[in-house]
Design an enzyme around this catalytic site. Structure first.
Site, PDB file in Angstrom:
ATOM      1  N   THR A  47       0.832  -1.137   0.013  1.00 43.07           N
ATOM      2  CA  THR A  47       0.148   0.166   0.118  1.00 43.07           C
ATOM      3  C   THR A  47       0.953   1.327  -0.184  1.00 43.07           C
ATOM      4  OG1 THR A  47      -1.808  -1.316   1.226  1.00 43.07           O
ATOM      5  CG2 THR A  47      -1.996   1.307   1.244  1.00 43.07           C
ATOM      6  N   CYS A  48       2.029   1.388   0.724  1.00 39.05           N
ATOM      7  CA  CYS A  48       2.916   2.443   0.610  1.00 39.05           C
ATOM      8  C   CYS A  48       3.334   2.596  -0.413  1.00 39.05           C
ATOM      9  CB  CYS A  48       3.843   2.071   1.682  1.00 39.05           C
ATOM     10  SG  CYS A  48       3.564   1.701   3.447  1.00 39.05           S
ATOM     11  N   SER A  49       3.794   1.758  -1.318  1.00 37.44           N
ATOM     12  CA  SER A  49       4.481   1.938  -2.792  1.00 37.44           C
ATOM     13  C   SER A  49       3.336   2.088  -3.709  1.00 37.44           C
ATOM     14  CB  SER A  49       5.278   0.624  -3.059  1.00 37.44           C
ATOM     15  OG  SER A  49       6.193   0.373  -2.030  1.00 37.44           O
TER      16      SER A  49
END
Length: 161
Positions: A47-49
């Site tokens: 999700t961060c990327s």
């Protein structure tokens, strides 16, 4: 106790990759004006990327048009990992500061730490986004789950400003 709107951010020393290697950065040097700080549970996590960092790349110019001087991504990772991740995601080229909180001191000081052993996230940061003006938090959006990126996305923060 978790940081809240109206609170002053504590002094913190974070690290980023400089031209000669890891460099210490004082948070207070970056937040004297208007700044956006967003935090991720971990570099290279899905999700961060795929969502969180890209949302701030997409909204950077609009945030700057609203007076934001600095956009900072904080992660409980070392500066070597954040340097590579910033390059891989395009965050560094977009001018987003990728700051490591390797020992989670800043994250713990603002009450945004969590641990999720089943997925290997130990002493990590909750996913959040905040606006800081003159060192004080004016907007703060914290996700209920580290796998979500809706209220902490760049677009959501932009809509509140």
């Amino acid at each position: 106790m978790a940081i809240a709107v109206g609170d002053t951010l504590p002094e913190a020393t974070l690290t980023e990759m400089g031209p000669d290697g890891p460099t210490e950065v004082q948070m207070s040097d970056l937040i004297g004006g208007k700044a956006v700080i967003f935090a991720v549970p971990g570099a290279y996590t899905p999700t961060c990327s795929s969502a969180h960092v890209p949302s701030f790349i997409r909204t950077k110019n609009q945030l700057m048009a609203k007076g934001v001087e600095t956009i900072i991504c904080v992660s409980v990772n070392d500066p070597f990992v954040l340097n590579a991740w910033g390059a891989d995601t395009g965050a560094t080229d977009a001018g987003i500061r990728m700051l490591g909180d390797a020992d989670a001191a800043f994250t713990k000081a603002i009450g945004m730490d969590f641990t999720a052993p089943p997925v290997g996230l130990i002493n990590r940061s909750k996913r959040y986004a905040m606006v800081v003006e003159g060192g004080k938090v004016t907007h703060l959006n914290v996700e209920d789950s580290p796998g979500e990126c809706s209220i902490s996305a760049g677009e959501a923060l932009l809509d509140e400003m």
